[in-house]
Design a protein around this motif. Structure first.
Motif, PDB file in Angstrom:
ATOM      1  N   TYR A 124       0.844  -1.194   0.000  1.00  0.00           N
ATOM      2  CA  TYR A 124       0.000   0.000   0.000  1.00  0.00           C
ATOM      3  C   TYR A 124       0.878   1.243   0.000  1.00  0.00           C
ATOM      4  N   PHE A 125       0.792   2.032  -1.087  1.00  0.00           N
ATOM      5  CA  PHE A 125       1.547   3.275  -1.222  1.00  0.00           C
ATOM      6  C   PHE A 125       0.576   4.451  -1.330  1.00  0.00           C
ATOM      7  N   GLN A 126       0.913   5.542  -0.695  1.00  0.00           N
ATOM      8  CA  GLN A 126       0.026   6.697  -0.705  1.00  0.00           C
ATOM      9  C   GLN A 126       0.542   7.834  -1.576  1.00  0.00           C
ATOM     10  N   GLU A 127       1.822   8.184  -1.452  1.00  0.00           N
ATOM     11  CA  GLU A 127       2.380   9.296  -2.224  1.00  0.00           C
ATOM     12  C   GLU A 127       3.896   9.154  -2.280  1.00  0.00           C
ATOM     13  N   ALA A 128       4.466   9.311  -3.466  1.00  0.00           N
ATOM     14  CA  ALA A 128       5.915   9.348  -3.635  1.00  0.00           C
ATOM     15  C   ALA A 128       6.356  10.792  -3.809  1.00  0.00           C
ATOM     16  N   PHE A 129       7.669  11.020  -3.637  1.00  0.00           N
ATOM     17  CA  PHE A 129       8.186  12.386  -3.666  1.00  0.00           C
ATOM     18  C   PHE A 129       9.604  12.355  -4.209  1.00  0.00           C
ATOM     19  N   SER A 130       9.958  13.368  -4.998  1.00  0.00           N
ATOM     20  CA  SER A 130      11.293  13.434  -5.581  1.00  0.00           C
ATOM     21  C   SER A 130      11.922  14.787  -5.271  1.00  0.00           C
ATOM     22  N   TYR A 131      13.184  14.748  -4.819  1.00  0.00           N
ATOM     23  CA  TYR A 131      13.870  15.996  -4.483  1.00  0.00           C
ATOM     24  C   TYR A 131      15.372  15.770  -4.572  1.00  0.00           C
ATOM     25  N   GLN A 132      16.017  16.600  -5.372  1.00  0.00           N
ATOM     26  CA  GLN A 132      17.476  16.590  -5.519  1.00  0.00           C
ATOM     27  C   GLN A 132      18.025  15.193  -5.811  1.00  0.00           C
ATOM     28  N   GLY A 133      17.376  14.510  -6.736  1.00  0.00           N
ATOM     29  CA  GLY A 133      17.876  13.226  -7.205  1.00  0.00           C
ATOM     30  C   GLY A 133      17.514  12.030  -6.351  1.00  0.00           C
ATOM     31  N   TYR A 173      12.887   5.818  10.786  1.00  0.00           N
ATOM     32  CA  TYR A 173      12.330   7.148  11.016  1.00  0.00           C
ATOM     33  C   TYR A 173      11.492   7.131  12.290  1.00  0.00           C
ATOM     34  N   PRO A 174      11.348   8.274  12.952  1.00  0.00           N
ATOM     35  CA  PRO A 174      10.545   8.328  14.174  1.00  0.00           C
ATOM     36  C   PRO A 174       9.101   7.953  13.905  1.00  0.00           C
ATOM     37  N   GLY A 175       8.550   7.114  14.767  1.00  0.00           N
ATOM     38  CA  GLY A 175       7.176   6.664  14.625  1.00  0.00           C
ATOM     39  C   GLY A 175       7.014   5.328  13.946  1.00  0.00           C
ATOM     40  N   ALA A 176       8.039   4.865  13.250  1.00  0.00           N
ATOM     41  CA  ALA A 176       7.955   3.565  12.581  1.00  0.00           C
ATOM     42  C   ALA A 176       7.989   2.447  13.627  1.00  0.00           C
ATOM     43  N   PRO A 177       7.326   1.333  13.359  1.00  0.00           N
ATOM     44  CA  PRO A 177       6.530   0.990  12.175  1.00  0.00           C
ATOM     45  C   PRO A 177       5.037   1.290  12.325  1.00  0.00           C
ATOM     46  N   ASP A 178       4.655   2.012  13.398  1.00  0.00           N
ATOM     47  CA  ASP A 178       3.231   2.251  13.649  1.00  0.00           C
ATOM     48  C   ASP A 178       2.666   3.413  12.851  1.00  0.00           C
ATOM     49  N   GLU A 179       3.486   4.427  12.568  1.00  0.00           N
ATOM     50  CA  GLU A 179       3.017   5.622  11.881  1.00  0.00           C
ATOM     51  C   GLU A 179       3.415   5.572  10.410  1.00  0.00           C
ATOM     52  N   PHE A 180       2.418   5.729   9.552  1.00  0.00           N
ATOM     53  CA  PHE A 180       2.624   5.663   8.109  1.00  0.00           C
ATOM     54  C   PHE A 180       2.889   7.069   7.577  1.00  0.00           C
ATOM     55  N   VAL A 181       3.937   7.224   6.763  1.00  0.00           N
ATOM     56  CA  VAL A 181       4.229   8.510   6.129  1.00  0.00           C
ATOM     57  C   VAL A 181       3.244   8.731   4.990  1.00  0.00           C
ATOM     58  N   TYR A 182       2.494   9.825   5.078  1.00  0.00           N
ATOM     59  CA  TYR A 182       1.382  10.067   4.172  1.00  0.00           C
ATOM     60  C   TYR A 182       1.611  11.256   3.250  1.00  0.00           C
ATOM     61  N   ALA A 183       2.544  12.160   3.590  1.00  0.00           N
ATOM     62  CA  ALA A 183       2.698  13.414   2.842  1.00  0.00           C
ATOM     63  C   ALA A 183       4.149  13.865   2.876  1.00  0.00           C
ATOM     64  N   TRP A 184       4.529  14.681   1.858  1.00  0.00           N
ATOM     65  CA  TRP A 184       5.904  15.139   1.702  1.00  0.00           C
ATOM     66  C   TRP A 184       5.959  16.600   1.271  1.00  0.00           C
ATOM     67  N   ALA A 185       7.087  17.246   1.562  1.00  0.00           N
ATOM     68  CA  ALA A 185       7.374  18.594   1.059  1.00  0.00           C
ATOM     69  C   ALA A 185       8.868  18.828   1.220  1.00  0.00           C
ATOM     70  N   ALA A 186       9.391  19.859   0.557  1.00  0.00           N
ATOM     71  CA  ALA A 186      10.830  20.143   0.657  1.00  0.00           C
ATOM     72  C   ALA A 186      11.093  21.614   0.418  1.00  0.00           C
TER      73      ALA A 186
END
Length: 321
Positions: free
Chosen positions: A218-227, A270-283
């Motif tokens: 299950y994937f929600q959103e991918a993100f690309s930044y600086q390669g 990452y903090p919160g793993a494995p209980d918290e799912f990363v849902y959003a990104w920004a840079a």
């Protein structure tokens, strides 16, 4: 750096971007997307409407899109056209900054249109993702949950399906379960689905699945930044009904980074793993931020993820203006 956070309970704002001054600035309920467009302000797509801010999220005005439940918004590169994607799945365009709207009716005539539905979303579907790349200013890329990827090369007048290759070896109604389309270039997209992570380099004429060696699917959103391509996966979708908390026993969430366009991925703690799912990104300012289902904002600095701060609700979207 102003950070806008779309959550399960409206939009929160941090003027410093550090979350030490966070406040709720829009009571919009479930807010699926917050987006800042250079020179065009910020938009919040929510289940109570589409909102616009011209002052970095301090104040908001509701735009009168014919449908109430808003899931996606995009602005053409020259700013002349504003697109809105809704539930049920319709796309509207405004050429006067949101004062009036016209439905893109040909979108409803795509061959698979009658198949866009699932019990998870009240027997219907929604336009979950909209984007336009500056190198193809007339091309609108739409992702439908559940319905696939569809493209218009004439500003939404006509549409073609680009979903062949996104199907899975499954017989349920979650085929073509598109959550987000990351438009990397005019022809390269990374699509996050309820059943996998896919990439195309030819505007959707063919797709390659990227997550065959990853847990998930299950994937929600991918993100690309600086390669670097960022993605997060978990085992199951959110607990129903929509808006309820995740079942932590079944999340088993992971975060991945790729430096070769998704050919290989490296798992990152990452903090919160494995209980918290990363849902959003920004840079911005050489930093990547991510938001989790428990309202945690994490930041990537010095090749590691740490906690930046918290908001009270599940984070659905992040945007920096």
């Amino acid at each position: 750096m102003t950070l806008l956070i779309g959550t399960q309970d409206g939009v929160y704002r941090s003027q410093s971007g550090e979350l030490n001054d966070v406040e709720r600035v829009l009571d919009s309920g479930v807010t699926l997307g917050v987006h800042a467009f250079e020179e065009h302000g910020s938009f919040a797509a929510s289940k109570t409407g589409l909102f616009h801010s011209a002052d970095q999220g301090l104040t908001w005005d509701r735009l009168g899109v014919p449908q109430e439940e808003m899931y996606a918004v995009a602005v053409s590169p020259n700013g002349s056209r504003l697109y809105a994607g809704t539930h049920p799945a319709h796309i509207y365009v405004s050429t006067n900054q949101g004062r009036t709207w016209t439905e893109l009716e040909e979108f409803q005539k795509l061959p698979s249109r009658d198949q866009w539905h699932t019990p998870r979303h009240r027997g219907k579907s929604h336009v979950r993702s909209l984007d336009i790349h500056a190198d193809a200013p007339d091309r609108v890329v739409a992702g439908v949950e559940v319905g696939g990827v569809h493209i218009s090369d004439d500003n939404g007048k006509t549409w073609t399906e680009r979903r062949a290759g996104l199907e899975l070896e499954r017989g349920d109604d979650l085929q073509y379960d598109v959550h987000h389309v990351l438009v990397v270039t005019a022809d390269e997209y990374v699509v996050s689905c309820g059943g996998g992570l896919y990439r195309t380099t030819n505007a959707g004429h063919s797709w390659t699945r990227l997550d065959t060696e990853l847990p998930g699917p299950y994937f929600q959103e991918a993100f690309s930044y600086q390669g670097i391509l960022y993605a997060a996966a978990q085992m199951l979708p959110p607990t129903l009904p929509m808006g309820s908390r995740y079942d932590k026993r079944s999340v088993n969430a992971s975060l991945f980074e790729s430096t070769d366009d998704g050919t290989t991925f490296e798992s990152k703690p990452y903090p919160g793993a494995p209980d918290e799912f990363v849902y959003a990104w920004a840079a911005a300012d050489e930093r990547v931020l991510a938001g989790t289902t428990e309202g945690r904002v994490i930041v990537r600095e010095n090749d590691a993820w740490t906690t930046l701060g918290h908001v009270p609700k599940w984070i659905r979207s992040l945007s920096i203006e």
